[in-house]
Structure formats: C-alpha cells, structure tokens
Scaffold this motif. Sequence first.
Motif, PDB file in Angstrom:
ATOM      1  N   GLU A  94      -0.307  19.139   5.634  1.00  0.00           N
ATOM      2  CA  GLU A  94       0.335  17.828   5.525  1.00  0.00           C
ATOM      3  C   GLU A  94       1.661  17.812   6.295  1.00  0.00           C
ATOM      4  O   GLU A  94       1.960  16.865   7.026  1.00  0.00           O
ATOM      5  N   LYS A  95       2.443  18.867   6.170  1.00  0.00           N
ATOM      6  CA  LYS A  95       3.734  18.963   6.856  1.00  0.00           C
ATOM      7  C   LYS A  95       3.550  18.967   8.375  1.00  0.00           C
ATOM      8  O   LYS A  95       4.203  18.207   9.107  1.00  0.00           O
ATOM      9  N   VAL A  96       2.630  19.795   8.856  1.00  0.00           N
ATOM     10  CA  VAL A  96       2.405  19.925  10.302  1.00  0.00           C
ATOM     11  C   VAL A  96       1.890  18.614  10.893  1.00  0.00           C
ATOM     12  O   VAL A  96       2.352  18.157  11.947  1.00  0.00           O
ATOM     13  N   ASP A 128     -15.301  13.500 -12.927  1.00  0.00           N
ATOM     14  CA  ASP A 128     -14.223  12.752 -13.571  1.00  0.00           C
ATOM     15  C   ASP A 128     -12.929  12.776 -12.764  1.00  0.00           C
ATOM     16  O   ASP A 128     -12.024  11.971 -13.007  1.00  0.00           O
ATOM     17  N   GLU A 129     -12.808  13.708 -11.819  1.00  0.00           N
ATOM     18  CA  GLU A 129     -11.593  13.764 -10.987  1.00  0.00           C
ATOM     19  C   GLU A 129     -11.863  13.354  -9.544  1.00  0.00           C
ATOM     20  O   GLU A 129     -10.936  13.365  -8.718  1.00  0.00           O
ATOM     21  N   LEU A 130     -13.092  12.955  -9.230  1.00  0.00           N
ATOM     22  CA  LEU A 130     -13.433  12.687  -7.830  1.00  0.00           C
ATOM     23  C   LEU A 130     -12.573  11.579  -7.232  1.00  0.00           C
ATOM     24  O   LEU A 130     -12.076  11.698  -6.110  1.00  0.00           O
ATOM     25  N   PHE A 141      -5.864  11.354  -3.371  1.00  0.00           N
ATOM     26  CA  PHE A 141      -4.938  12.367  -2.852  1.00  0.00           C
ATOM     27  C   PHE A 141      -5.111  12.534  -1.340  1.00  0.00           C
ATOM     28  O   PHE A 141      -4.120  12.560  -0.595  1.00  0.00           O
ATOM     29  N   CYS A 142      -6.348  12.627  -0.886  1.00  0.00           N
ATOM     30  CA  CYS A 142      -6.602  12.870   0.537  1.00  0.00           C
ATOM     31  C   CYS A 142      -6.146  11.710   1.407  1.00  0.00           C
ATOM     32  O   CYS A 142      -5.530  11.906   2.459  1.00  0.00           O
ATOM     33  N   PHE A 143      -6.423  10.490   0.989  1.00  0.00           N
ATOM     34  CA  PHE A 143      -6.024   9.328   1.793  1.00  0.00           C
ATOM     35  C   PHE A 143      -4.507   9.098   1.757  1.00  0.00           C
ATOM     36  O   PHE A 143      -3.932   8.607   2.731  1.00  0.00           O
ATOM     37  N   LYS A 144      -3.860   9.465   0.659  1.00  0.00           N
ATOM     38  CA  LYS A 144      -2.409   9.230   0.553  1.00  0.00           C
ATOM     39  C   LYS A 144      -1.602  10.280   1.313  1.00  0.00           C
ATOM     40  O   LYS A 144      -0.504   9.993   1.795  1.00  0.00           O
ATOM     41  N   HIS A 145      -2.137  11.487   1.415  1.00  0.00           N
ATOM     42  CA  HIS A 145      -1.370  12.576   2.012  1.00  0.00           C
ATOM     43  C   HIS A 145      -1.757  12.890   3.458  1.00  0.00           C
ATOM     44  O   HIS A 145      -1.002  13.593   4.139  1.00  0.00           O
ATOM     45  N   PHE A 146      -2.891  12.374   3.919  1.00  0.00           N
ATOM     46  CA  PHE A 146      -3.365  12.718   5.263  1.00  0.00           C
ATOM     47  C   PHE A 146      -3.888  11.467   5.978  1.00  0.00           C
ATOM     48  O   PHE A 146      -4.387  10.542   5.321  1.00  0.00           O
ATOM     49  N   PRO A 147      -3.800  11.445   7.308  1.00  0.00           N
ATOM     50  CA  PRO A 147      -4.391  10.326   8.064  1.00  0.00           C
ATOM     51  C   PRO A 147      -5.901  10.526   8.183  1.00  0.00           C
ATOM     52  O   PRO A 147      -6.441  10.741   9.275  1.00  0.00           O
TER      53      PRO A 147
END
Length: 474
Positions: free
Chosen positions: A175-177, A200-202, A208-214
């Motif tokens: 995410e940082k890079v 239940d966590e899908l 998480f993936c869409f918010k932290h990565f393009p």
Amino acid sequence: MFNNIKLKISNLKNKQTYSKDKSFIFPEKQSMHYDAVNMDINNTCNQRCRFCFSYFDKNKVYMDVETFEKIIQILPLVRDYQGGGYGLYISCVFEPTVNPQFIEILSKIPKEGKNKCFFTTNLVRAMDEEYIKAIINSNIALLNISIESLIPETFHYLTQTKGFDKYKSNLQLLEKVVNEKEGYIPSIRFISMLLKENKDELMDIIDFCFKHFPSEAHEVRTPMIRPMYDNEWNLNQLLSKEEAKEMVDKLNNYPGHIDMNIQSIEDIKESDLKVIPQEKSCEVEKDHYDIAKEKISIVQDYEYLFLRIEPNGTCIDKLTNVPEEIPLDKTEEYFIKKLEHLYKNKAQAVICNNFDDINNIVEGNPNIFIDKFVDNDIFFEVTGWCCPDRDIISDKLILELYGNKGDKHYYYCSIKERTDVDEFYNEEQGWSVGFTSYFEKSKLKDDEYVLSLLFRNSLNQNIKYEYENILKIK
C-alpha cells in the motif's frame, strides 16, 4: 423474408458458374498468437491451502535466470493480457516468489511485458520495501493477490501456515509503495475464495482491498471440484443454494468491480466428482459429421492455443500433451514453428475431402452474413451467421469455396450460437445459425472465391445458400 424461400432440385455438376457482378470483400490481416502461456518458474509453494488442487513434488525445481531469458523470447508471440485467460502467466498454479531468483527474473521482462505479463502471489514470502518496489517497477501488466482472510486464526487454518504477520506486513508495504509511486504501476487485482470459513468476513475483505489499493477488480470464486481429486474438504465448504444467492446479491450490489464464479453445493453434479466409464455396448456408429465435430472441438477448445512451460525448461501444448524439451539455443525459432504447427492443424481439422453429394443439392434463398474475414500466415478464417430454412439440421453444415478459375474446396464448420441475432430473428419467425471455418492458404489456387453453405435437411438433401459477395484472397 423467410416464407418466400423457393427451393429447386438441380444437378450442379453442369451448373457451377462464377458470377462477376458481385462486390468484393477483403480479409483483415492478423498476426498469429498464442492465446496464453503459463510459464511456471518453480513447482512448489510456501503454503498448503486446503482448497488448492495442486500436488507438490518433493523434487523442487526452480527455473534459473538464464533459462528464463531464453524462454521469454516467446513474448512477441503471446496475445496481450485482456482478462479471461489471455497473456503470459509468470506462474499461476504455484507461488512464484519462492524462486530464489524471482526479482532478477522479473527484471528480465522487456517493456512489451506491460501489455502481456502477470503473476499471482499469496504475498506470504518475507519481503522488504525494496522487494515490493522491484515488483511494482517491473514490466508486468497485472499483479494478482490472493486474500482469503484478515483474521489470523482463519488465515492460519485455511493456508495451513503461520504466515499471517508476514502477509499483513507485506500488504502494508505494498500500500505504501503503490501510493508513493509516480507514473506507471501494474493493475492490481485481488482474488478470494468464498468458503464457509470466511463468508461472514468476505464483504469486509473486499471493502479493505478497494479502500487501500487502486484495485482493478476483486474476483470471488468457489473451490474447484474436479474428477479424480479428493474433493471432500472443498465440497464441505460450498454454500447452500440459498446462501450462495444471498452472497451473489450482495456482490452484485457492491459499488466496486466484482467478478464472480460461484457454485453452490446443489450446483455440483455427480459427473463433476467422478469419471463415469463409457459402455462400449452402447456405442453408436459415427458419421463423417460426428468425426469432424470431434476434430473441430479439439482445435477450438478454449486452451488450444495455450502452452504450459515447466520450470525444468520443457513445453507442453494442448495438441499432444507431451512434455518437449525447449532448445534454449533456438527458442525463437522453436516457438514460431510450434505456433505455425498449431495453426496448420487448426486449418486441416476442418477439411472435408470426401464430399461426393454434388447431385443431391437444393438451392435456397441466400441469407448469409459475414462479420469476420481474417488472414494470417497459415489460413483465412471466416465467421458469420445465416438465416436458413427451419427444416435444416443445423449441426450438419459444410462450407463450399468455388474459385474464379474453377478451384473448389469443401470444409466443415463449427456451429456457434449467435445470441446477438437470435432474439431479433426469432421475433421475425426466422432462425439464425452461427458458423466459423478456416481455409489453409497453401491449398487455395485462385484469386477470388464464392462462398456457399450446404446444410443437410430432413430429406437428406443439401440446401445450398450462396453468399452475395466474393472473397478476394489475392
């Protein structure tokens, strides 16, 4: 339009004429390509995911940099990555980052790889920021990342490893890079298995993936159920039909791009779990159309123009399924010849050498439409559709080419559903049939050809439909 087709019996032996008062259509030049190449640079993994179908040989093999540099010369012959299985996989079945020379291997991918190359990783190998930067700065089109859980206990159970801390750290570094990088970065795509263990966590995982990565997309799929594999664990992880529908509805309503391949336990048939032996006593005698369909099904299989390259430098194609050692001193020549051989076999599979039914032809009103006519180094390919009389047997179709100097050839066709035109023609009480065939260039002697389709009808006659234009090949 469809009720005024007047049929007449004719002996075409004495009536093979070539009319010049037609328009010409010219082929579009296309290059020959492998649809996909799976280049495994090792044969092992650092996890033992419970849903994985791979077997791991105790004899670990890692492709070295020198071998990779030779084999990557195949790159210009591989179709660009478009999703759906195209492009060059830098491993897919195994974990590529466990290769000790992985970063050096990535550095050998030429710029053209930005349109073609990708790999899938579990992101569990120990990585520092420089390692992550080397991945992001490499010439790859796409980075696939597996993500099954963000809960340590669930992660450890599913992967049968204790690698969650490394995984979480690598995600944070990535995410940082990515956020600090200016200019080109590979597309990023996450892949999650939908299981009872993580259902239940899908949605939280996807968030998480869409918010932290393009992220380009998030793929959600259920485990593969394959004959001859031990499927018990995977079957027990499949949701019920009602549960699966509820999850599909949630995914359909999600604002990000979600790709789905989801099966419920009710979707799995007994035939998916075991190979059912064929009873020889029930064999039906095959006619030449049946034999042709078997040949065509091989060359039009989804993975026909697909190579698998093993880490030991052997190559397997879908025609022979036999490992073949790649001559590393002549890799470019080797891959060109193999590609030409596959294309030539594709053209030869449709040749109809024994069409002797010339006296049993009924002429039909021509309603043929061609929407693809392409030319590569080995063959011409024609794809289109037609509106035949409803009396015909749609899968018994032969294509005739008749040249301006008398050269004549017959070819079998693959029959394709044309849902794009079916709806319209059904409203008109008509019928549409899609077709594709190939003409090997070395066999054609004339410059121009009239194309006709010969369908078999219920009276065992061939109904002939002639295309209104002329194919110009030279």
